[in-house]
Scaffold this motif. Sequence first.
Motif, PDB file in Angstrom:
ATOM      1  N   VAL A  77      49.854  47.453  59.409  1.00  0.00           N
ATOM      2  CA  VAL A  77      49.917  48.544  58.428  1.00  0.00           C
ATOM      3  C   VAL A  77      48.771  49.508  58.693  1.00  0.00           C
ATOM      4  N   PHE A  78      49.102  50.762  58.914  1.00  0.00           N
ATOM      5  CA  PHE A  78      48.107  51.819  59.022  1.00  0.00           C
ATOM      6  C   PHE A  78      48.064  52.578  57.699  1.00  0.00           C
ATOM      7  N   GLY A  79      46.914  53.143  57.393  1.00  0.00           N
ATOM      8  CA  GLY A  79      46.774  53.880  56.152  1.00  0.00           C
ATOM      9  C   GLY A  79      45.793  55.020  56.278  1.00  0.00           C
ATOM     10  N   LEU A  80      45.935  56.008  55.393  1.00  0.00           N
ATOM     11  CA  LEU A  80      45.030  57.162  55.373  1.00  0.00           C
ATOM     12  C   LEU A  80      44.927  57.673  53.945  1.00  0.00           C
TER      13      LEU A  80
ATOM     14  N   GLY B 148      43.575  50.462  59.850  1.00  0.00           N
ATOM     15  CA  GLY B 148      44.766  49.721  60.229  1.00  0.00           C
ATOM     16  C   GLY B 148      44.470  48.247  60.213  1.00  0.00           C
ATOM     17  N   SER B 149      45.459  47.423  59.876  1.00  0.00           N
ATOM     18  CA  SER B 149      45.260  45.972  59.852  1.00  0.00           C
ATOM     19  C   SER B 149      46.569  45.270  60.167  1.00  0.00           C
ATOM     20  N   GLY B 150      46.459  44.015  60.572  1.00  0.00           N
ATOM     21  CA  GLY B 150      47.632  43.226  60.908  1.00  0.00           C
ATOM     22  C   GLY B 150      47.930  43.276  62.393  1.00  0.00           C
ATOM     23  N   GLU B 151      48.994  42.605  62.785  1.00  0.00           N
ATOM     24  CA  GLU B 151      49.393  42.605  64.184  1.00  0.00           C
ATOM     25  C   GLU B 151      50.914  42.524  64.272  1.00  0.00           C
ATOM     26  N   GLY B 152      51.451  43.072  65.344  1.00  0.00           N
ATOM     27  CA  GLY B 152      52.893  43.044  65.540  1.00  0.00           C
ATOM     28  C   GLY B 152      53.629  43.813  64.460  1.00  0.00           C
TER      29      GLY B 152
END
Length: 670
Positions: free
Chosen positions: A89-92, A81-85
């Motif tokens: 963006v989460f990923g798998l 996951g990256s970013g804030e607010g």
Amino acid sequence: MQRQRRPRASHQHRSGPFLLVLFLSAVVAADDAAPAGTPAIVDTVCAATQAADPEAFDVSFVTTLEMIYQNVTRWSFGAAGSGEGNDTVFGLGQCMGYLSPTDCQLCYAQSRVKLPHCLPADGGRIYLDGCFLRYGADNFTAAATDASDTAVCSNATAAASAPPVVGTGFAAAAAALVRNVTAAAPAAKDYYYAASASGRAPPAYAAAQCWRSLNASACATCVASARDRLLRNCLPAAPEGYGLNAGCVVRYSTRPFYLPASAGGGGGSSARRIAVIVVASVLSAMAVMGIAFIWTRMRSRSRDDLLRADMGDDGSSGEMIRAIAASQLSFKYQELRAATDEFSQTNKLGQGGYGSVYRGVLADGREVAVKRLFFNTRQWAEQFFNEVKLVSQVQHKNLVKLLGCSVEGPESLLVYEYLCNTSLDHYLFDAFKKNALDWERRFEIVLGTAEGLSYLHSASEVRIIHRDIKASNVLLDDRFRPKIADFGLARNFMDDQSHLSTGLAGTFGYMAPEYIVHGQLTEKADIYSYGVLVLEIVTGRKSHNSVASSAEGLSLMALIWRHYTAGTLTELLDPNLREQCSEEDALRVFHVGLLCAQASPNLRPPMWKVVEMLSGRDHKAVALPRPTQPPFINVKGSSGKSDSSGGSASNSDKSPFSLNQLSVSGVQAR
């Protein structure tokens, strides 16, 4: 979510030879066309809602997928996951248990190229024949099921003729197998289990796979749901079916899809290996036998037949061969073979994406570098002709000079001027050799590379984007002066064009975020790559894959930004340079690198401006603008274990992943 149906590629494996000589290629493949043997898309689902700030969301999206890539290539699974607010963006990403590491890399690469088609939607998932990739604004990694779960029933078969007769016997066997594999998967290693029932015609095969972010109870819930949907929707009529859930895939088929190609009778796996790892076995026996066979057939055909066979619908490839053969660029194959001493290993200078480079001495005493393209497909045919056309039209002191090529032998060869100090990466990332790169030489490399790119972007007769600027593509002459090389991926476009829409090509770690996400190519992509290269030159550290090797657990870009904001950038200066330059000079080069590597392409300075920043009159007296954050920052290592489902850790935790957070400001992504 909105489901986007895409036609499924046939499971029929192609049997044509992949070891083709370059000039026997027919029509040059389009940039965005998927090569033969790439995994088929089973289903794509895009969210119905859009990101609040699509441009900032893009930055987090690219970073998340890069983080997942680091783990997928090691363990066939990754979550991040990256970013804030609102920009989080989460990923798998997960490969099925039956894929080899090489096939897994290819499958993930294909999904990574296709999934951005969902943007600017704030979520999306893609199921390929062998892997899964998903992104979203919420942390979905513990979800076993959701409203987008579905079943895909297919009539694809392994036979080229009529589909097999699917009667009650097959339906009963397939249903029993589906129940067996879904019962066994939650307790199996990595939540993967496969089985078959082959004592009938057609035989039945089935497999179940949960994502490793689930715990065992969530996996059981997921496969049970997918099982029931398959039994209800696909059996008994369809010979193949997929149960596609948020946390798992269950599949049955008349084909042994989970067996290696040699066991299952298909050739797709070997084809995919050649497509993704071109240089894995250059001197293998298969290559020698394939080339010898084709060369024998070639000798029995006339030159006119060869030219006709090479021509596509518009005859462009054949015309290019005729033009080369009749020009001063043409070299005899035997002449180059003799010059390199039969392409001996002692004369080998290095190896690139689609060929090896050898030192050669021509009969007249000239030293040359000969690029040998051993494996060839239509896609590489485009790169070959592209390099010949573009490089022959440009002349600059900081661009490697193309002397000619050979298209008459069993292989296609490019002939360049010989540069005795090979490439920058051979020195920059070698603890001993980097001593030869003092501050004066490194600054000249930084400036000379900028001048070469400035010429390509705005001063040459044709406007050219290189697309693969990196240390290994900057060659050094006897005085360590830089020359940009390898134009196989380069593109030219007209002055009135704002961008080119192309397939993804280049080297991850150097590729601009807007290019990765949207495939829209401008000269700003080169400027981003140049910025990363500059920061590598002044630190002496590699940017790509730097997380695993970093003592701080950060990528090079993250580390530089942290020190920039703290006012301690000089601590990252290569220790070999500490006593060789002033702090002011070092900080200015750092600053230029950061300006070029900004996430927003609109904020990156044009290359002519970069040259002015580095060498213009009174350039040291001119204040530089403050850079914004680069896109890949605060990417932490992924050695820790995590049970994101909140339950007890299972045996699947042996393959670590991370849900690392990334602080990215609302900078422009395109």
